[in-house]
Enzyme design. Structure first.
Site, PDB file in Angstrom:
ATOM      1  N   TRP A  21       0.810  -1.218   0.000  1.00 30.62           N
ATOM      2  CA  TRP A  21       0.000   0.000   0.000  1.00 30.62           C
ATOM      3  C   TRP A  21       0.844   1.268   0.000  1.00 30.62           C
ATOM      4  O   TRP A  21       0.708   2.124  -0.872  1.00 30.62           O
ATOM      5  CB  TRP A  21      -0.937  -0.027   1.221  1.00 30.62           C
ATOM      6  CG  TRP A  21      -1.638   1.255   1.520  1.00 30.62           C
ATOM      7  CD1 TRP A  21      -2.082   2.193   0.625  1.00 30.62           C
ATOM      8  CD2 TRP A  21      -1.998   1.736   2.813  1.00 30.62           C
ATOM      9  NE1 TRP A  21      -2.699   3.240   1.283  1.00 30.62           N
ATOM     10  CE2 TRP A  21      -2.651   2.984   2.633  1.00 30.62           C
ATOM     11  CE3 TRP A  21      -1.831   1.249   4.100  1.00 30.62           C
ATOM     12  CZ2 TRP A  21      -3.144   3.732   3.703  1.00 30.62           C
ATOM     13  CZ3 TRP A  21      -2.332   1.997   5.163  1.00 30.62           C
ATOM     14  CH2 TRP A  21      -2.976   3.227   4.961  1.00 30.62           C
ATOM     15  N   ASP A  49      -0.376  -8.865  -1.558  1.00 31.36           N
ATOM     16  CA  ASP A  49      -1.635  -8.132  -1.607  1.00 31.36           C
ATOM     17  C   ASP A  49      -1.412  -6.707  -2.087  1.00 31.36           C
ATOM     18  O   ASP A  49      -0.568  -5.984  -1.554  1.00 31.36           O
ATOM     19  CB  ASP A  49      -2.273  -8.112  -0.213  1.00 31.36           C
ATOM     20  CG  ASP A  49      -3.582  -7.354  -0.204  1.00 31.36           C
ATOM     21  OD1 ASP A  49      -4.564  -7.853  -0.787  1.00 31.36           O
ATOM     22  OD2 ASP A  49      -3.639  -6.256   0.388  1.00 31.36           O
ATOM     23  N   TYR A  54      -3.637   1.836  -5.212  1.00 30.69           N
ATOM     24  CA  TYR A  54      -2.347   2.144  -4.595  1.00 30.69           C
ATOM     25  C   TYR A  54      -1.443   2.861  -5.598  1.00 30.69           C
ATOM     26  O   TYR A  54      -1.124   2.328  -6.659  1.00 30.69           O
ATOM     27  CB  TYR A  54      -1.649   0.880  -4.109  1.00 30.69           C
ATOM     28  CG  TYR A  54      -2.352   0.133  -2.989  1.00 30.69           C
ATOM     29  CD1 TYR A  54      -3.430   0.676  -2.297  1.00 30.69           C
ATOM     30  CD2 TYR A  54      -1.927  -1.135  -2.618  1.00 30.69           C
ATOM     31  CE1 TYR A  54      -4.066  -0.016  -1.277  1.00 30.69           C
ATOM     32  CE2 TYR A  54      -2.551  -1.838  -1.593  1.00 30.69           C
ATOM     33  CZ  TYR A  54      -3.619  -1.273  -0.933  1.00 30.69           C
ATOM     34  OH  TYR A  54      -4.241  -1.971   0.078  1.00 30.69           O
ATOM     35  N   SER A 152     -13.295  -5.905   1.711  1.00 31.00           N
ATOM     36  CA  SER A 152     -12.456  -5.182   2.663  1.00 31.00           C
ATOM     37  C   SER A 152     -13.293  -4.148   3.406  1.00 31.00           C
ATOM     38  O   SER A 152     -14.047  -3.388   2.779  1.00 31.00           O
ATOM     39  CB  SER A 152     -11.298  -4.485   1.938  1.00 31.00           C
ATOM     40  OG  SER A 152     -10.514  -3.728   2.839  1.00 31.00           O
ATOM     41  N   TRP A 205      -5.227  -5.489   7.726  1.00 30.44           N
ATOM     42  CA  TRP A 205      -4.234  -4.512   7.306  1.00 30.44           C
ATOM     43  C   TRP A 205      -3.803  -3.660   8.512  1.00 30.44           C
ATOM     44  O   TRP A 205      -4.540  -3.513   9.455  1.00 30.44           O
ATOM     45  CB  TRP A 205      -4.711  -3.649   6.145  1.00 30.44           C
ATOM     46  CG  TRP A 205      -5.922  -2.787   6.334  1.00 30.44           C
ATOM     47  CD1 TRP A 205      -7.222  -3.118   6.087  1.00 30.44           C
ATOM     48  CD2 TRP A 205      -5.945  -1.408   6.757  1.00 30.44           C
ATOM     49  NE1 TRP A 205      -8.053  -2.060   6.329  1.00 30.44           N
ATOM     50  CE2 TRP A 205      -7.296  -0.989   6.738  1.00 30.44           C
ATOM     51  CE3 TRP A 205      -4.961  -0.501   7.118  1.00 30.44           C
ATOM     52  CZ2 TRP A 205      -7.697   0.297   7.096  1.00 30.44           C
ATOM     53  CZ3 TRP A 205      -5.345   0.795   7.477  1.00 30.44           C
ATOM     54  CH2 TRP A 205      -6.701   1.171   7.466  1.00 30.44           C
ATOM     55  N   SER A 206      -2.582  -3.174   8.397  1.00 23.19           N
ATOM     56  CA  SER A 206      -1.972  -2.373   9.448  1.00 23.19           C
ATOM     57  C   SER A 206      -1.974  -3.093  10.799  1.00 23.19           C
ATOM     58  O   SER A 206      -2.386  -2.533  11.822  1.00 23.19           O
ATOM     59  CB  SER A 206      -2.669  -1.019   9.580  1.00 23.19           C
ATOM     60  OG  SER A 206      -1.851  -0.083  10.251  1.00 23.19           O
ATOM     61  N   PRO A 207      -1.521  -4.346  10.847  1.00 24.22           N
ATOM     62  CA  PRO A 207      -1.528  -5.085  12.115  1.00 24.22           C
ATOM     63  C   PRO A 207      -0.611  -4.491  13.180  1.00 24.22           C
ATOM     64  O   PRO A 207      -0.778  -4.765  14.363  1.00 24.22           O
ATOM     65  CB  PRO A 207      -1.060  -6.487  11.717  1.00 24.22           C
ATOM     66  CG  PRO A 207      -0.272  -6.284  10.466  1.00 24.22           C
ATOM     67  CD  PRO A 207      -0.960  -5.155   9.747  1.00 24.22           C
TER      68      PRO A 207
END
Length: 212
Positions: A21, A49, A54, A152, A205-207
């Site tokens: 991303w 992914d 993006y 998502s 996403w963004s863990p």
């Protein structure tokens, strides 16, 4: 590297997925991005992914170049559709049949592949009938351009509605991609229980909360 089934399917992915991303096509030079992809492959990551939005499609192009030469059956490529791309005209966003059918072809060209393993609705489209969106996804699966369908940031209710329509149309939703970390846990109350009920996995996403 460990591997997990995605949703209620026989499809296996690496438990760590490489997302591009904020890097490919924008903040990281292409040669460094390619080095990152090669390092991921060396570490056993096989799942990648991306999304057409993006870097306004550039991230898909970079990923396609970086994966060139890899045995296609040995990697899993995910992308998404919804956000505005190209000149951002009136039909260059959303989940209309027109935008979906045009976007999948653009993504396949940029990724240099005949199909993506998972094609995802990047957000829920409140302006397009859900039936239209799901029919377009069904057609893409039948055409072999995507093997599986995911979404998502959909709510529990949206997941239930989409899952029911997918079943009627002969395919299934197998994944949802929400934001989730120690600092952002809103999916725990409703989305996770609904997903467990429906056989839908989370590809979060963004863990690490974007490094926080």
């Amino acid at each position: 590297m460990e591997f997990r089934y995605l949703g209620n399917s026989g499809f296996k992915i690496s438990e760590i997925t490489f997302g591009n991303w904020l890097t490919h096509g924008s903040q990281v030079e292409n040669d460094v991005a390619t080095q990152c992809v090669r390092a991921a492959l060396d570490a056993g990551i096989s799942t990648f992914d991306t999304a057409d939005v993006y870097a306004n499609t550039a991230a898909e192009t970079v990923l396609g170049e970086a994966l060139k030469g890899e045995r296609r059956q040995s990697v899993e490529i995910f992308t998404k559709v919804f956000g505005p791309t190209g000149p951002k005209g009136k039909n260059d966003l959303g989940l209309s049949r027109k935008h979906i059918m045009e976007s999948i072809d653009g993504s396949l060209t940029r990724l240099q592949t005949d199909y993506v393993d998972l094609y995802q609705a990047h957000r829920y489209d409140f302006e397009t009938p859900l039936e239209e969106t799901m029919q377009a996804f069904a057609d893409i699966v039948r055409q072999g351009k995507a093997l599986y369908i995911g979404v998502s940031e959909w709510t529990a209710e949206q997941l239930r509605d989409g899952h029911a329509l997918a079943k009627e149309l002969g395919f299934q939703l197998i994944s949802n991609q929400p934001q989730y970390s120690m600092l952002w846990r809103v999916i725990e109350a409703e989305v996770v229980p609904a997903s467990e009920e429906l056989g839908i996995s989370q590809i979060v996403w963004s863990p690490m909360a974007q490094g926080v």
